[in-house]
Write an enzyme that holds these catalytic residues in place. Structure first.
Site, PDB file in Angstrom:
ATOM      1  N   ASP A  23       0.853  -1.183   0.000  1.00 17.85           N
ATOM      2  CA  ASP A  23       0.000   0.000   0.000  1.00 17.85           C
ATOM      3  C   ASP A  23       0.892   1.236   0.000  1.00 17.85           C
ATOM      4  OD1 ASP A  23      -3.003   0.885   0.408  1.00 17.85           O
ATOM      5  OD2 ASP A  23      -1.772   2.250   1.610  1.00 17.85           O
ATOM      6  N   GLU A  25       0.828   5.690   0.093  1.00 16.53           N
ATOM      7  CA  GLU A  25       0.132   6.963   0.227  1.00 16.53           C
ATOM      8  C   GLU A  25       0.919   7.974  -0.584  1.00 16.53           C
ATOM      9  OE1 GLU A  25      -2.766   7.175   1.553  1.00 16.53           O
ATOM     10  OE2 GLU A  25      -2.762   5.183   2.473  1.00 16.53           O
ATOM     11  N   HIS A 181      -5.946   5.244   5.560  1.00 14.08           N
ATOM     12  CA  HIS A 181      -5.117   6.170   4.794  1.00 14.08           C
ATOM     13  C   HIS A 181      -3.743   6.334   5.423  1.00 14.08           C
ATOM     14  CE1 HIS A 181      -8.820   6.662   2.767  1.00 14.08           C
ATOM     15  NE2 HIS A 181      -9.371   7.355   3.733  1.00 14.08           N
TER      16      HIS A 181
END
Length: 211
Positions: A23, A25, A181
């Site tokens: 993942d 950001e 997030h």
């Protein structure tokens, strides 16, 4: 598992590939121009009976590359301050090399051939990883160059949900929207979702390592 049952290894399950959940950001949606701000990789392992489980997550904050674009809307959405003094951020090269080292070690220990990136909307995460690899000139990228496993697609099939939070809740996985997030949190939840779907498929008789 009885003594005469076959032991299932992760190298058998995915054609020699090691699934690694990624993942990121970012400072926007364009992998070529927008900053990579966080990257996390979650390692999954397999019990001898074939059950997949989450092992560990490696995470780094990342310094925006020189000239990187930072969209205000993206920073507001993630709550990331790219230049906060306590971020302890690494350069793209150092962050990725650290994560790649962990992945390569796991590939070797499991006798897999290479890693396959697993992500929720995997093309997005893969795009930023590949762009950063190209910018930094890193060698020995452990990931398959174009094959990915997408948990948004898998969750749509298994649970009728494509949003990570909703898919997790449907799967019985706790999801805290306040913690979301963050690359580490989202990678862990994506990994739990991936393991859940793979294990359900196995329990339904959808995979036999001996075939």
């Amino acid at each position: 598992m009885s003594a005469d049952e076959e032991v299932c290894e992760i190298k058998q399950r995915f054609r020699g590939f090691l699934p690694v959940i990624i993942d990121v950001e970012t400072g926007g949606f364009n992998a070529q121009t927008d900053a990579l701000l966080e990257v996390a990789a979650t390692i999954v392992r397999m019990e001898p009976d074939g059950e997949l489980y989450v092992h560990e997550t490696v995470h780094h904050n990342v310094v925006p590359f020189e000239g990187a674009n930072l969209e205000a809307s993206a920073l507001e959405f993630t709550g990331i301050d790219p230049y906060h003094p306590f971020r302890e951020a690494l350069s793209e090269a150092d962050a990725l090399e650290s994560i790649f080292k962990t992945i390569r070690k796991e590939i070797k220990s499991t006798h897999c051939t290479r890693a396959v990136l697993v992500g929720h909307n995997a093309h997005f995460d893969a795009g930023f990883i590949n762009a950063a690899v190209e910018r930094t000139g890193l060698k020995r990228n452990p990931f398959h160059p174009f094959s990915h496993f997408d948990t948004a697609t898998l969750a749509g099939l298994a649970f009728g949900q494509t949003v990570l939070a909703k898919a997790c809740l449907q799967a019985g996985i706790e999801f805290d929207n306040k913690a979301a997030h963050s690359a580490a949190y989202d990678a862990d939840r994506t990994a739990q979702l991936f393991c859940n779907i793979v294990n359900i498929w196995r329990q339904c008789g959808g995979f036999d390592a001996n075939l």
